[in-house]
Design a protein around this motif. Structure first.
Motif, mmCIF file in Angstrom:
data_model
loop_
_atom_site.group_PDB
_atom_site.id
_atom_site.type_symbol
_atom_site.label_atom_id
_atom_site.label_comp_id
_atom_site.label_asym_id
_atom_site.label_seq_id
_atom_site.Cartn_x
_atom_site.Cartn_y
_atom_site.Cartn_z
ATOM 1 N N VAL A 69 0.849 -1.188 0.000
ATOM 2 C CA VAL A 69 0.000 0.000 0.000
ATOM 3 C C VAL A 69 0.888 1.242 0.000
ATOM 4 C CG1 VAL A 69 -1.740 1.298 1.270
ATOM 5 C CG2 VAL A 69 -1.845 -1.215 1.204
ATOM 6 N N GLN A 70 0.574 2.167 -0.880
ATOM 7 C CA GLN A 70 1.302 3.434 -0.933
ATOM 8 C C GLN A 70 0.340 4.561 -0.548
ATOM 9 O OE1 GLN A 70 1.326 1.373 -3.959
ATOM 10 N NE2 GLN A 70 2.894 0.279 -2.799
ATOM 11 N N LEU A 71 0.856 5.504 0.214
ATOM 12 C CA LEU A 71 0.043 6.632 0.672
ATOM 13 C C LEU A 71 0.674 7.934 0.214
ATOM 14 C CD1 LEU A 71 -0.582 5.451 4.354
ATOM 15 C CD2 LEU A 71 -2.064 5.120 2.377
ATOM 16 N N GLN A 72 -0.152 8.804 -0.320
ATOM 17 C CA GLN A 72 0.311 10.105 -0.796
ATOM 18 C C GLN A 72 -0.493 11.183 -0.102
ATOM 19 O OE1 GLN A 72 2.906 10.765 -3.063
ATOM 20 N NE2 GLN A 72 2.575 12.856 -2.383
ATOM 21 N N ALA A 73 0.176 11.931 0.778
ATOM 22 C CA ALA A 73 -0.489 12.998 1.526
ATOM 23 C C ALA A 73 -0.244 14.342 0.853
ATOM 24 C CB ALA A 73 0.022 13.030 2.954
ATOM 25 N N SER A 74 -1.215 15.220 0.980
ATOM 26 C CA SER A 74 -1.090 16.563 0.420
ATOM 27 C C SER A 74 -1.986 17.521 1.196
ATOM 28 C CB SER A 74 -1.480 16.564 -1.057
ATOM 29 O OG SER A 74 -2.821 16.149 -1.217
ATOM 30 N N GLY A 75 -1.789 18.818 0.950
ATOM 31 C CA GLY A 75 -2.679 19.820 1.520
ATOM 32 C C GLY A 75 -2.104 20.651 2.640
ATOM 33 N N GLY A 76 -0.881 20.378 3.066
ATOM 34 C CA GLY A 76 -0.300 21.184 4.123
ATOM 35 C C GLY A 76 0.045 22.582 3.634
ATOM 36 N N GLY A 77 0.470 23.412 4.579
ATOM 37 C CA GLY A 77 0.843 24.772 4.211
ATOM 38 C C GLY A 77 0.959 25.663 5.420
ATOM 39 N N LEU A 78 1.014 26.958 5.159
ATOM 40 C CA LEU A 78 1.140 27.978 6.197
ATOM 41 C C LEU A 78 -0.200 28.692 6.338
ATOM 42 C CD1 LEU A 78 2.790 29.795 8.122
ATOM 43 C CD2 LEU A 78 3.405 31.161 6.102
ATOM 44 N N VAL A 79 -0.671 28.806 7.568
ATOM 45 C CA VAL A 79 -1.948 29.456 7.810
ATOM 46 C C VAL A 79 -1.869 30.227 9.126
ATOM 47 C CG1 VAL A 79 -2.912 27.459 9.016
ATOM 48 C CG2 VAL A 79 -4.452 29.070 7.880
ATOM 49 N N GLN A 80 -2.646 31.275 9.234
ATOM 50 C CA GLN A 80 -2.688 32.038 10.476
ATOM 51 C C GLN A 80 -3.567 31.319 11.507
ATOM 52 O OE1 GLN A 80 -3.969 36.022 9.411
ATOM 53 N NE2 GLN A 80 -1.834 36.714 9.264
ATOM 54 N N ALA A 81 -3.298 31.614 12.759
ATOM 55 C CA ALA A 81 -4.111 31.048 13.830
ATOM 56 C C ALA A 81 -5.585 31.382 13.594
ATOM 57 C CB ALA A 81 -3.660 31.575 15.179
ATOM 58 N N GLY A 82 -6.439 30.393 13.814
ATOM 59 C CA GLY A 82 -7.859 30.564 13.568
ATOM 60 C C GLY A 82 -8.285 30.147 12.169
ATOM 61 N N GLY A 83 -7.322 29.905 11.308
ATOM 62 C CA GLY A 83 -7.620 29.513 9.942
ATOM 63 C C GLY A 83 -7.880 28.028 9.790
ATOM 64 N N SER A 84 -8.018 27.614 8.530
ATOM 65 C CA SER A 84 -8.356 26.216 8.225
ATOM 66 C C SER A 84 -7.453 25.666 7.130
ATOM 67 C CB SER A 84 -9.809 26.114 7.754
ATOM 68 O OG SER A 84 -10.710 26.535 8.742
ATOM 69 N N LEU A 85 -7.281 24.360 7.183
ATOM 70 C CA LEU A 85 -6.591 23.626 6.126
ATOM 71 C C LEU A 85 -7.268 22.280 5.964
ATOM 72 C CD1 LEU A 85 -2.753 24.114 6.814
ATOM 73 C CD2 LEU A 85 -4.022 24.959 4.824
ATOM 74 N N ARG A 86 -7.145 21.719 4.782
ATOM 75 C CA ARG A 86 -7.682 20.384 4.528
ATOM 76 C C ARG A 86 -6.577 19.503 3.966
ATOM 77 N NH1 ARG A 86 -11.577 18.210 -0.241
ATOM 78 N NH2 ARG A 86 -12.856 16.726 0.940
ATOM 79 N N LEU A 87 -6.290 18.436 4.685
ATOM 80 C CA LEU A 87 -5.303 17.473 4.230
ATOM 81 C C LEU A 87 -5.991 16.322 3.514
ATOM 82 C CD1 LEU A 87 -2.987 17.225 7.386
ATOM 83 C CD2 LEU A 87 -2.936 18.896 5.521
ATOM 84 N N SER A 88 -5.297 15.774 2.525
ATOM 85 C CA SER A 88 -5.807 14.609 1.805
ATOM 86 C C SER A 88 -4.763 13.513 1.826
ATOM 87 C CB SER A 88 -6.116 14.967 0.350
ATOM 88 O OG SER A 88 -7.105 15.960 0.264
ATOM 89 N N CYS A 89 -5.220 12.275 1.803
ATOM 90 C CA CYS A 89 -4.312 11.134 1.742
ATOM 91 C C CYS A 89 -4.920 10.103 0.810
ATOM 92 C CB CYS A 89 -4.097 10.535 3.123
ATOM 93 S SG CYS A 89 -3.063 9.049 3.115
#
Length: 120
Positions: free
Chosen positions: A1-21
């Protein structure tokens, strides 16, 4: 099984991010997929997990009410929606696949990690 993660980054406190795998390969052996994170100088810690059948979820206390894990079995992909981010959420986030549980030893497969940085 291979896993590929994405979606990280820089965000200010209180913000949102969505990671995918995205998982590929012999995914039929995978019972659950989860997210762990590791900050500099700290051990890898559990964040959230979801079972592939039934969608049962579990979260670390530190992220309950702010993070949501979800899955799309048609795409063999798991998502981590992160809201109300705090500077202490800064870490490398790793996707994992294996059995259901809150410890790294229960997971046989790991993605490469994606950096999440939350500025104050």
């Amino acid at each position: 099984v291979q896993l590929q993660a994405s979606g990280g980054g820089l965000v200010q406190a209180g913000g949102s991010l969505r990671l995918s795998c995205a998982a590929s390969g012999r995914t039929s052996s995978v019972v659950a997929m989860g997210w762990f994170r590791q900050a500099p100088g700290k051990e890898r810690e559990f964040v959230a997990v979801i079972t592939r059948r039934g969608g049962m979820t579990s979260y670390a206390d530190s992220v309950k009410g702010r993070f949501t894990i979800s899955g799309d079995n048609t795409k063999n992909t798991v998502y981590l929606q992160m809201n109300s981010l705090k500077p202490e959420d800064t870490a490398i986030y790793y996707c994992a696949a294996g059995r259901y549980g809150p410890t790294p030893r229960e997971y046989d497969y790991w993605g490469q990690g994606t950096q999440v940085t939350v500025s104050s």
